[in-house]
Design an enzyme around this catalytic site. Structure first.
Site, PDB file in Angstrom:
ATOM      1  N   ASP A  25       0.889  -1.294   0.142  1.00 40.33           N
ATOM      2  CA  ASP A  25       0.166   0.058  -0.032  1.00 40.33           C
ATOM      3  C   ASP A  25       0.809   1.177  -0.213  1.00 40.33           C
ATOM      4  O   ASP A  25       0.376   2.303   0.063  1.00 40.33           O
ATOM      5  CB  ASP A  25      -0.705   0.193   1.092  1.00 40.33           C
ATOM      6  CG  ASP A  25      -2.228  -0.520   0.843  1.00 40.33           C
ATOM      7  OD1 ASP A  25      -2.575  -1.104  -0.074  1.00 40.33           O
ATOM      8  OD2 ASP A  25      -3.303  -0.793   1.928  1.00 40.33           O
ATOM      9  N   ASP A  61     -14.393  32.549 -35.743  1.00 40.17           N
ATOM     10  CA  ASP A  61     -13.823  31.248 -35.664  1.00 40.17           C
ATOM     11  C   ASP A  61     -14.636  30.495 -34.759  1.00 40.17           C
ATOM     12  O   ASP A  61     -14.489  29.269 -34.651  1.00 40.17           O
ATOM     13  CB  ASP A  61     -12.362  31.224 -34.987  1.00 40.17           C
ATOM     14  CG  ASP A  61     -11.571  31.708 -36.571  1.00 40.17           C
ATOM     15  OD1 ASP A  61     -11.852  31.664 -37.521  1.00 40.17           O
ATOM     16  OD2 ASP A  61     -10.520  31.847 -35.847  1.00 40.17           O
ATOM     17  N   GLY A  79     -10.832  18.743 -34.223  1.00 35.00           N
ATOM     18  CA  GLY A  79     -11.767  17.607 -34.749  1.00 35.00           C
ATOM     19  C   GLY A  79     -12.573  18.045 -36.139  1.00 35.00           C
ATOM     20  O   GLY A  79     -12.861  17.201 -36.827  1.00 35.00           O
ATOM     21  N   LEU A  80     -12.746  19.351 -36.019  1.00 30.29           N
ATOM     22  CA  LEU A  80     -13.486  19.813 -37.323  1.00 30.29           C
ATOM     23  C   LEU A  80     -12.342  19.566 -38.660  1.00 30.29           C
ATOM     24  O   LEU A  80     -12.795  19.374 -39.597  1.00 30.29           O
ATOM     25  CB  LEU A  80     -13.927  21.387 -37.310  1.00 30.29           C
ATOM     26  CG  LEU A  80     -14.258  22.000 -38.578  1.00 30.29           C
ATOM     27  CD1 LEU A  80     -15.607  21.274 -39.098  1.00 30.29           C
ATOM     28  CD2 LEU A  80     -14.628  23.490 -38.354  1.00 30.29           C
TER      29      LEU A  80
END
Length: 520
Positions: free
Chosen positions: A36, A281, A416-417
């Site tokens: 641990d 944008d 992503g675009l």
């Protein structure tokens, strides 16, 4: 307790370690088995702390269970106090040691140390890490301040506030402290004590000297703030300054608590988020569907920023912090979505896939989930990994924090675009993989001047007999996955390999065999 691959929160003794690792001159002794002892890994390799955490384990082994493990606890306590000379000692136990019922806190209290000994009751099988941090901080503050009188304040002094809640392994706590301190200074409020982060036991004794408390992270500080309000008549803030709107509300609340006018501080604020979110944008991102999951503080704040300041549509909202389920449900009702209260990442993944959002805001677990689903993602909350403890200044709170939020959330959508457009137009005559860069002119082709530019000088020229080879469709598609700047060489090597072995049709197997051959 649930056995799982990933977990949003560790057991409550992890929260105790976070508080101890945040402070100065405090040491935590945990009754725990061998195995641990992972504190060093968490605080030095993940959180990038410059020093080892002040945590000592009894580290009992299987053979110790047949003897007196209580004596092992006492010996560890004596050695720790002698070696580290702390000003306060936290004593608790890990989940496995809880089953032994050695009561290490009670043992420590009876050993006659000349420093405050704070026993911790951390039920590992019913509670989690954030609760453990909150309980540890509250127990320590109460142990040091109980019975002390309410100090007299000179009305002519500038108003003072304590910043309560930031801890080690928290999300961007270091930079949030700096940003909120600047906010308060702009309003004319001095910071009295910051705790637990950076505080020593002597600093905690000065907490009652402030006029009010700033509850930066309710998961850790709310219980302590409520107790200080009852015992020392110190009110505390309820607005977490994440986002422009919340920061303005926070400054107004500070003005009410401190009895000062914060209008000028609000008017002097400098942030780019409002303009950027209205810019050309960003306006085409309006209405993007976003799923949010994290600790309650950051999840609820993110939902407000997403809807009110960026024009997103919240389609999912959830938290793993069950202690704040009521607040999360109220926020979910406000945005008209079904709340998700769970600590099971598989349930979160199922909801993400069901809702199919265009952006995921979450923890490192949601980052993995979104990556597998091909969805843009930004991290907004702990638990996080090493990349979310940046060297740069990157607060989440205050006006500068709003700038950071814009960059962090909007850029994944833009990337992503871009990837979507590349996929959409990849077969376009001017855009597909085989098209030459535009600066080479309309007559250039990827197989002409550009291919020659890409090929190493010592590469053998392509053989005229290449036309005799046939590429199967699957092999051609697999070849396209190779970056264009080395694709030509991969094609030539594969065809050379095929000719040398008399292979007329190139399959995926041929492609991989050639790769293995030339990779030796």
């Amino acid at each position: 307790m649930q056995l799982t691959v990933w977990t949003y929160e560790g057991p409550p003794h992890m929260g105790a370690m976070r508080v101890a690792a945040s402070m100065r001159n405090v040491h935590c002794v945990l009754h725990a088995p061998q195995g641990d002892t992972y504190a060093d890994l968490l605080f030095t390799m993940i959180a990038r702390n410059a020093k080892r955490p002040p945590v000592t384990y009894t580290t009992f082994q299987a053979r110790d269970l047949g003897g007196d493990t209580a004596a092992l606890v006492q010996q560890t306590l004596r050695d720790t106090v002698e070696r580290f000379r702390p000003q306060a000692l936290l004593v608790g136990e890990a989940c496995t040691a809880e089953l032994l019922q050695d009561q290490p806190g009670a043992l420590a209290e009876g050993m006659g140390f000349d420093i405050p000994v704070v026993p911790l009751e951390l039920p590992a099988y019913t509670r989690k890490e954030n609760w453990g941090a909150a309980e540890t901080f509250f127990t320590l503050v109460r142990a040091l301040l109980r019975g002390r009188p309410v100090p007299e304040r000179d009305p002519s002094d500038a108003p003072r506030a304590n910043l309560l809640g930031p801890t080690a392994l928290g999300y961007r706590c270091r930079d949030d402290i700096t940003e909120v301190t600047k906010l308060l200074a702009a309003a004319g409020v001095e910071v009295n004590v910051v705790a637990p982060a950076g505080a020593a036991p002597a600093d905690l004794l000065r907490i009652p000297e402030a006029d009010f408390n700033v509850c930066l992270y309710p998961e850790v500080a709310h219980e302590t703030c409520a107790w200080l309000e009852r015992m020392f008549k110190q009110p505390f803030t309820h607005t977490v300054p994440i986002g422009v709107g919340a920061t303005v509300d926070f400054l107004r609340e500070v003005g009410e608590l401190a009895g000062i006018d914060t209008t000028q501080a609000i008017a002097a604020a400098q942030t780019r988020l409002p303009w950027y979110s209205r810019s050309v944008d960003s306006t085409y991102l309006t209405g993007k569907r976003v799923f949010i999951f994290g600790d309650a503080t950051h999840a609820i704040a993110a939902a407000r920023v997403a809807t009110e300041e960026l024009g997103f549509d919240v389609v999912g909202l959830g938290t793993y912090a069950r202690e704040f389920a009521r607040e999360l449900r109220a926020a979910a009702e406000k945005y008209g979505v079904e709340p998700l209260i769970t600590d099971d990442y598989l349930e979160v993944e199922s909801r993400v896939l069901e809702l199919a959002p265009e952006l995921v805001l979450g923890t490192q677990m949601e980052r993995h989930i979104a990556k597998r689903a091909g969805i843009p993602c930004a991290v907004i909350s702990a638990p996080v990994h090493v990349q979310d403890f940046p060297a740069r200044y990157a607060p989440q709170m205050g006006f500068e924090g709003a700038n950071v939020l814009f960059d962090t959330w909007v850029h994944p959508l833009m990337m992503g675009l871009e990837e979507h457009l590349i996929t959409m137009f990849r077969e376009d005559i001017e855009f597909h993989d085989e098209a030459a860069p535009s600066h080479l002119g309309p007559a250039a082709t990827r197989g002409g001047a550009q291919a020659r530019a890409e090929a190493p000088a010592d590469d053998a020229p392509a053989d005229a007999s290449d036309d005799e080879l046939i590429w199967e469709t699957d092999a051609e598609q697999e070849l396209r996955k190779i970056p264009f700047f080395v694709r030509g060489k991969a094609r030539r090597n594969t065809e050379r390999y095929a000719r040398e072995r008399g292979v007329a049709t190139i399959t995926i197997e041929t492609l991989y065999d050639a790769k293995a051959h030339f990779g030796r």
